[in-house]
Motif scaffolding. Structure first.
Motif, PDB file in Angstrom:
ATOM      1  N   UNK A  33       0.806  -1.225   0.000  1.00 26.69           N
ATOM      2  CA  UNK A  33       0.000   0.000   0.000  1.00 26.69           C
ATOM      3  C   UNK A  33       0.839   1.275   0.000  1.00 26.69           C
ATOM      4  N   UNK A  34       2.158   1.152  -0.180  1.00 29.80           N
ATOM      5  CA  UNK A  34       3.026   2.329  -0.163  1.00 29.80           C
ATOM      6  C   UNK A  34       2.650   3.327  -1.250  1.00 29.80           C
ATOM      7  N   UNK A  35       2.427   2.829  -2.448  1.00 27.64           N
ATOM      8  CA  UNK A  35       2.106   3.719  -3.558  1.00 27.64           C
ATOM      9  C   UNK A  35       0.785   4.450  -3.329  1.00 27.64           C
ATOM     10  N   UNK A  36      -0.259   3.715  -2.971  1.00 28.24           N
ATOM     11  CA  UNK A  36      -1.573   4.321  -2.769  1.00 28.24           C
ATOM     12  C   UNK A  36      -1.556   5.315  -1.617  1.00 28.24           C
ATOM     13  N   UNK A  37      -0.790   5.006  -0.556  1.00 33.59           N
ATOM     14  CA  UNK A  37      -0.701   5.921   0.590  1.00 33.59           C
ATOM     15  C   UNK A  37      -0.013   7.215   0.199  1.00 33.59           C
ATOM     16  N   UNK A  38       1.011   7.117  -0.637  1.00 39.35           N
ATOM     17  CA  UNK A  38       1.712   8.318  -1.084  1.00 39.35           C
ATOM     18  C   UNK A  38       0.782   9.196  -1.925  1.00 39.35           C
ATOM     19  N   UNK A  39       0.021   8.586  -2.819  1.00 38.84           N
ATOM     20  CA  UNK A  39      -0.909   9.359  -3.652  1.00 38.84           C
ATOM     21  C   UNK A  39      -1.956  10.076  -2.800  1.00 38.84           C
ATOM     22  N   UNK A  40      -2.474   9.397  -1.789  1.00 42.58           N
ATOM     23  CA  UNK A  40      -3.515  10.002  -0.953  1.00 42.58           C
ATOM     24  C   UNK A  40      -2.985  11.161  -0.125  1.00 42.58           C
ATOM     25  N   UNK A  41      -1.657  11.235   0.057  1.00 46.44           N
ATOM     26  CA  UNK A  41      -1.049  12.324   0.826  1.00 46.44           C
ATOM     27  C   UNK A  41      -0.684  13.514  -0.053  1.00 46.44           C
ATOM     28  N   UNK A  42      -1.010  13.428  -1.331  1.00 48.07           N
ATOM     29  CA  UNK A  42      -0.705  14.516  -2.272  1.00 48.07           C
ATOM     30  C   UNK A  42      -2.002  14.990  -2.920  1.00 48.07           C
ATOM     31  N   UNK A  43      -2.850  15.671  -2.187  1.00 48.34           N
ATOM     32  CA  UNK A  43      -4.198  15.985  -2.687  1.00 48.34           C
ATOM     33  C   UNK A  43      -4.235  16.930  -3.873  1.00 48.34           C
ATOM     34  N   UNK A  44      -3.173  17.701  -4.096  1.00 50.81           N
ATOM     35  CA  UNK A  44      -3.173  18.693  -5.171  1.00 50.81           C
ATOM     36  C   UNK A  44      -2.304  18.286  -6.368  1.00 50.81           C
ATOM     37  N   UNK A  45      -1.991  17.013  -6.450  1.00 51.01           N
ATOM     38  CA  UNK A  45      -1.133  16.519  -7.525  1.00 51.01           C
ATOM     39  C   UNK A  45      -1.792  16.725  -8.891  1.00 51.01           C
ATOM     40  N   UNK A  46      -0.993  17.204  -9.857  1.00 52.95           N
ATOM     41  CA  UNK A  46      -1.494  17.452 -11.211  1.00 52.95           C
ATOM     42  C   UNK A  46      -0.821  16.575 -12.265  1.00 52.95           C
ATOM     43  N   UNK A  47       0.374  16.062 -11.957  1.00 52.64           N
ATOM     44  CA  UNK A  47       1.167  15.316 -12.944  1.00 52.64           C
ATOM     45  C   UNK A  47       1.775  14.105 -12.247  1.00 52.64           C
ATOM     46  N   UNK A  48       1.385  12.903 -12.675  1.00 56.75           N
ATOM     47  CA  UNK A  48       1.867  11.676 -12.040  1.00 56.75           C
ATOM     48  C   UNK A  48       2.433  10.720 -13.077  1.00 56.75           C
ATOM     49  N   UNK A  49       3.647  10.237 -12.814  1.00 52.73           N
ATOM     50  CA  UNK A  49       4.278   9.218 -13.649  1.00 52.73           C
ATOM     51  C   UNK A  49       4.650   8.031 -12.776  1.00 52.73           C
ATOM     52  N   UNK A  50       4.241   6.842 -13.202  1.00 57.37           N
ATOM     53  CA  UNK A  50       4.569   5.617 -12.476  1.00 57.37           C
ATOM     54  C   UNK A  50       5.166   4.621 -13.462  1.00 57.37           C
ATOM     55  N   UNK A  51       6.426   4.290 -13.260  1.00 57.07           N
ATOM     56  CA  UNK A  51       7.075   3.236 -14.041  1.00 57.07           C
ATOM     57  C   UNK A  51       7.423   2.125 -13.058  1.00 57.07           C
ATOM     58  N   UNK A  52       6.722   1.027 -13.182  1.00 58.05           N
ATOM     59  CA  UNK A  52       6.861  -0.050 -12.200  1.00 58.05           C
ATOM     60  C   UNK A  52       7.228  -1.347 -12.898  1.00 58.05           C
ATOM     61  N   UNK A  53       8.230  -2.022 -12.355  1.00 58.87           N
ATOM     62  CA  UNK A  53       8.685  -3.281 -12.931  1.00 58.87           C
ATOM     63  C   UNK A  53       8.362  -4.420 -11.973  1.00 58.87           C
TER      64      UNK A  53
END
Length: 449
Positions: free
Chosen positions: A181-201
């Motif tokens: 849940x690290x990724x989802x928790x980080x997103x929820x802590x950034x309420x004003x995010x406008x630009x998101x890039x996720x490269x996951x292997x």
């Protein structure tokens, strides 16, 4: 005119052309100019004159790459600490550190904490040293942080509670997560995010994230690359709530993805799906076309729905791509019918670009060219076909385009060097055209095999 030019030059003082006018500019303007250079390049300007000696230390930016200074008599570690000690700008608009040399994790913490103390606005960390560095918790409490980019051997271990209210840009590229849940928790802590890039292997042995939740009401740009080196395709669930999303890019293996809100503001979409290899799912086409239908508000669309036979069981209807102006489609032996379905539901299409993508020797889907007018956009003006091989279904499709496109201006066909450009052009020129103003050209593309 020559006389006037001579008079104009004669009025200039003799020392005019030798004068260093650049050095007379204000410090703030010179620092702005130096901000376009890497720190290593900016330091070199200190030898120009005493005027430039300390200017680089005032630039509100540090951009340091250890690869730029390898081979010197002084180790990169010492040079970086020297730069940080001499740099006096109280606020850092940008701190970029690219590091590939072995070093202790304590150095990593010191460098990041130094940037945080300078009220850094954009933090860009790129580490490939053969070891893992844990991101200091001070980052998650930095209220001035507007942009954060993490790439490589960086571990994300989140504190119990935190908020990044100023963060607008977040890029997470092939980093390590300590929990699912690290990724989802980080997103929820950034309420004003406008630009998101996720490269996951997805790699065997690492913590495998199986649930990605993106709930960002102000997100405008989203890029997702899911890469897998495993023999089995990854199984994950991705939920996206981004009601004002304008640009979307997906590349990689598709599992279970869903948009929780209609993408009414979407302008540009890139949806490129990797194949399943030997794994065959009858429901796979449903997953693919579910996302394709969700992108129907886009104005510019790049689409590669995959090259497996089960794509033949998917459908686009009843979605209408009313806003679609440009379509870039990667065509394979198995997805011609998808292209045809899109053309029927895109009445305002102006540009169509086909890139041939025949990597697998799978069976050709049952495909017959549309046989009636009214299926193709009356606004189609440009058609490009890259990788044309004069196969029967390709010839029939070009015939259809030439016959039905009312305002077609240009049609460009690219072939490999194995084909005769003149011969292909001669054959295609014999087909009837609805648009008498259409310019037909054939080009050799050396990149085609």
């Amino acid at each position: 005119m020559a006389h006037l030019g001579a008079q104009s030059n004669s009025k200039c003082p003799e020392h005019f052309w030798d004068k260093d006018r650049l050095s007379n500019l204000l410090d703030s303007l010179l620092c702005h100019i130096l901000s376009f250079l890497s720190t290593d390049e900016a330091v070199v300007t200190s030898i120009l004159s005493s005027r430039w000696k300390t200017l680089w230390t005032l630039v509100p930016k540090i951009d340091f790459q250890d690869t730029f200074i390898r081979g010197r008599s002084v180790a990169p570690l010492r040079i970086l600490y020297s730069v940080l000690a001499q740099h006096t700008a109280p606020i850092l608009s940008n701190f970029t550190l690219s590091w590939r040399s072995p070093c202790d994790s304590s150095h990593f913490d010191n460098w990041v904490d130094t940037a945080i103390l300078r009220n850094v606005q954009t933090l860009d960390l790129h580490f490939e040293c053969g070891q893992l560095f844990e991101l200091p918790h001070t980052v998650f409490h930095c209220k001035t942080l507007v942009g954060l980019e993490l790439y490589g051997e960086i571990e994300l271990d989140l504190p119990p509670s935190f908020q990044l209210p100023s963060l607008k840009i977040l890029r997470l590229c092939e980093i390590c997560y300590t929990s699912d849940n690290s990724f989802s928790s980080l997103c929820s802590a950034c309420p004003n995010l406008e630009d998101l890039t996720v490269i996951y292997e997805f790699i065997v042995g690492n913590v495998s994230i199986v649930s990605f939740k993106i709930s960002l009401p102000f997100l405008k740009r989203l890029r997702i690359d899911f890469i897998s080196l495993e023999t089995e395709p990854p199984d994950y669930k991705l939920e996206i709530y981004a009601p004002i999303l304008e640009r979307f890019r997906f590349f990689g293996y598709l599992s279970n993805m869903a948009f929780l809100e209609k993408l009414a503001h979407l302008i540009e979409a890139h949806f490129v799906v990797c194949g399943l290899g030997h794994v065959f799912e009858m429901c796979y086409s449903d997953k693919v076309f579910k996302i394709v239908r969700a992108l129907n508000s886009s104005k510019f669309l790049e689409l590669f729905p995959g090259d497996v036979e089960c794509i033949g069981f998917g459908y686009i209807y009843p979605s209408m791509f009313q806003n679609l102006v440009r379509l870039n489609f990667k065509v394979t032996q198995s997805n011609w019918h998808v292209l045809q379905s899109l053309l029927v539901v895109a009445p305002n299409l102006e540009v169509l670009v086909l890139d041939k993508h025949y990597y697998r020797k799978n069976q050709l889907c049952c495909m017959e060219p549309p046989d009636g007018s009214g299926c193709l956009s009356s606004r189609l003006a440009t058609f490009n076909f890259n990788g044309y091989e004069e196969l029967g279904h390709e010839v029939e499709f070009i015939k259809y385009i030439l016959k039905e496109a009312i305002v077609l201006n240009t049609i460009t066909i690219k072939v490999s060097a194995l084909h005769s450009k003149e011969s292909v052009l001669k054959k295609l020129s014999m087909f009837p055209r609805h648009s008498t103003a259409c310019l037909l050209t054939v080009e050799i593309d050396d990149s085609l095999e």
